[in-house]
Enzyme design. Structure first.
Site, PDB file in Angstrom:
ATOM      1  N   ARG A 169      44.926 -24.541  -5.255  1.00 25.46           N
ATOM      2  CA  ARG A 169      44.714 -24.475  -3.807  1.00 25.46           C
ATOM      3  C   ARG A 169      44.185 -25.833  -3.365  1.00 25.46           C
ATOM      4  O   ARG A 169      43.283 -26.379  -3.989  1.00 25.46           O
ATOM      5  CB  ARG A 169      43.741 -23.350  -3.422  1.00 25.46           C
ATOM      6  CG  ARG A 169      44.327 -21.954  -3.721  1.00 25.46           C
ATOM      7  CD  ARG A 169      43.467 -20.858  -3.117  1.00 25.46           C
ATOM      8  NE  ARG A 169      43.591 -20.827  -1.664  1.00 25.46           N
ATOM      9  CZ  ARG A 169      42.693 -20.241  -0.873  1.00 25.46           C
ATOM     10  NH1 ARG A 169      41.615 -19.677  -1.379  1.00 25.46           N
ATOM     11  NH2 ARG A 169      42.862 -20.238   0.441  1.00 25.46           N
ATOM     12  N   ASP A 224      34.851 -25.230   3.101  1.00 24.62           N
ATOM     13  CA  ASP A 224      35.678 -25.496   1.929  1.00 24.62           C
ATOM     14  C   ASP A 224      35.692 -26.976   1.601  1.00 24.62           C
ATOM     15  O   ASP A 224      35.890 -27.365   0.447  1.00 24.62           O
ATOM     16  CB  ASP A 224      37.094 -24.965   2.158  1.00 24.62           C
ATOM     17  CG  ASP A 224      37.076 -23.443   2.147  1.00 24.62           C
ATOM     18  OD1 ASP A 224      36.712 -22.853   3.184  1.00 24.62           O
ATOM     19  OD2 ASP A 224      37.361 -22.857   1.084  1.00 24.62           O
ATOM     20  N   ALA A 280      34.655 -21.430  -1.757  1.00 25.96           N
ATOM     21  CA  ALA A 280      34.570 -22.763  -2.371  1.00 25.96           C
ATOM     22  C   ALA A 280      33.635 -22.808  -3.586  1.00 25.96           C
ATOM     23  O   ALA A 280      34.049 -23.283  -4.653  1.00 25.96           O
ATOM     24  CB  ALA A 280      34.157 -23.789  -1.303  1.00 25.96           C
ATOM     25  N   LYS A 337      37.558 -21.451   6.788  1.00 29.24           N
ATOM     26  CA  LYS A 337      38.551 -20.409   7.064  1.00 29.24           C
ATOM     27  C   LYS A 337      39.044 -20.467   8.509  1.00 29.24           C
ATOM     28  O   LYS A 337      38.271 -20.654   9.437  1.00 29.24           O
ATOM     29  CB  LYS A 337      37.914 -19.050   6.777  1.00 29.24           C
ATOM     30  CG  LYS A 337      38.793 -17.835   6.985  1.00 29.24           C
ATOM     31  CD  LYS A 337      40.113 -17.891   6.256  1.00 29.24           C
ATOM     32  CE  LYS A 337      39.963 -18.145   4.767  1.00 29.24           C
ATOM     33  NZ  LYS A 337      41.279 -18.541   4.156  1.00 29.24           N
TER      34      LYS A 337
END
Lengths: 337, 337
Positions: free
Chosen positions: B89, B234, B50, B245
């Site tokens: 993303r 993130d 991130a 994750k």
């Protein structure tokens, strides 16, 4: 293709094993005629799964007796080889159980040993069918009488037994009743028994499935995608603590957090009533290379060490039910076995 | 070797990225001069993490402006390319945050955008150092002032940031104080950021570590081997629910069961206060092939489908503390951010 086959010819005996290290890309068998070949095959996981190892233990004693007669071993050598077979892998109680069941027949001879080994294989399939029915009844009664989405870890199918399977036997029974929506198969690192073996069996049976990284199971479970999770067992202590393939415990914790059923499906022969709880279960540790390499390619830097226990122990308090061929136990509620 | 480098020459600008898909076996850089190269690099995880994506977002706008001047793009095309970068993303809030921070400077020009991008990189390192100290202080005060064994998931080091790291920054700070006994690095399937990247960073720093299958984390934690687990994030919702994750949630559940601290270490820029809780965090799903193949070799039967979310959300109630550069929050105790 059978997981384990026994062949007895004038030239000697052989155990024919479907080589599970090569699946799903290659379907090949390995023929063991000597005990060192068989022990190596057990340790390399050519054959694996607690119920299958029970049968391999019993028939393996037959292989020892056959080799002993060819090579004129004395009683001491025979006993030493039987011990070596018995201790080839420490966690699954069934391997030692299979050996111990036929050991008293060694003085009687090869035929008697093999007869019991083959009978154990037949019993195994019958037990699996019974577990399948009990587990299916339990899930449909507990959750709802509708097609279910189930999550499983490692491989508990025909490949882990001699036929049908334990936890996967429940899946097969539910599928036969039209009650499987989808199966989530944990890939099961490091050796990928889920991705390689369970997926292969499900695909062959036409059961809808998806493979997932082990770390994604909690997300699927807490995300509400899963109705129940079910696994096998390598050894179950008297209080219900269950040793199974590494990663099983994390599935149990996620089921606990999501308040969905977590089932252990295993034969009575996997229950070790001499061991009061999980602390007494010896856990096999395997080589660093299983984790730090894959298909000959490094996945971690040169020199990396690994933490690689082959099994973990799920405490009884996280196990909703243990399903055997005889009955359903409820360890979560404090029921002992 | 830097994770992200900005190069400005008479021939044009370039972002030089350490190619994280090739580590640890190959140490190579990728040079992006066009925005399509950069978006592809982001989506293939050449660069990831991130905080790193925040800087890449800001400098990426610079790359767009450079290409725009070379290729005479109109304002509409520039805006469309900036949107494409911003959405490359979806889960890490930092990528969009980095883009949004420099977007108002687009009319001012390339130099202004790049200046802010490079300043963000400097801020990132300073923030990481501060997080490292806060996290180290917190753990030594909460657990004990002795060398600790810590477990981490995915990669949160220099490679995920621009320098030092978030959760791994805490590890580095503790190591500098002589307070690391060993680090357990989850391999982090399917893309093995733990085995490939975290192990590589720890090895380079001479910090003792072991790589483990994600499924083995619960066994290590409930087995009493681990003092605390710490991860990055993130995106963190206002109530403390944290996306990270895939596999992070299972680590949190194991820490909860073992009653050891579970820490999220992330910059304030990863907090998305516009999102009240984890339900509002969009989770990126990635291709089946990441799970069903490895290094070009199939790990599951042909035709196998996968369940492959790149992230999971750990509910605030399982997070002992969130450590940022500003302070320590206690979401488990109901503290909002």
């Amino acid at each position: 293709m059978k997981t384990i086959e026994w062949r007895q010819e004038s030239s000697g005996c052989a155990m024919i094993l479907l080589d599970q290290t090569l699946l799903p890309t290659q379907v090949e068998t390995l023929e063991a005629r000597r005990i060192d070949q068989l022990v190596d095959a057990i340790q390399r996981l050519v054959v694996r799964g607690a119920p299958a190892l029970g049968v391999v233990g019993a028939l393996g004693v037959g292989l020892i007796l056959d080799q002993a007669s060819r090579e004129a071993w004395d009683r001491e050598r025979i006993e030493a080889e039987i011990d070596r077979l018995r201790n080839a892998r420490p966690t699954a109680v069934n391997l030692a159980g299979g050996v111990d069941r036929v050991r008293p027949l060694v003085p009687v001879g090869l035929e008697a040993v093999v007869e019991v080994g083959l009978m154990m294989a037949q019993e195994d399939e019958a037990n699996n069918r019974e577990m399948g029915k009990r587990g299916a009844d339990y899930l449909l009664a507990t959750i709802a009488d509708r097609p279910l989405t189930l999550l499983t870890h490692c491989n508990t199918g025909s490949l882990a037994t001699t036929a049908w399977g334990t936890a996967l036997g429940v899946v097969r029974e539910l599928h036969a009743r039209g009650k499987i929506k989808e199966v989530f198969a944990d890939e099961t690192r490091p050796l990928l028994q889920g991705a390689r073996l369970t997926a292969w069996e499900l695909q062959a049976d036409g059961i809808g499935y998806r493979v997932l990284p082990d770390g994604a199971a909690a997300s699927a479970i807490l995300g509400g995608l899963i109705d129940a999770a079910l696994i096998g067992a390598d050894r179950i202590a008297k209080n219900g603590d269950s040793a199974n393939k590494i990663g099983s415990l994390a599935v149990a914790l996620a089921c606990e957090a999501a308040a969905i059923p977590f089932l252990v499906v295993a034969p009575e022969s996997s229950i070790d009533r001499a061991t009061p709880n999980g602390d007494g279960i010896e856990i096999e540790f395997r080589s660093d290379e299983e984790v730090t390499t894959f298909a000959g390619k490094r996945t971690a830097p040169l020199g990396a060490k690994a933490y690689n226990p082959a099994f973990d122990v799920t405490p009884a308090k996280y196990i909703t039910a243990i399903v055997t061929e005889k009955r359903v136990y409820h360890p979560e509620q404090g029921e002992s076995l």
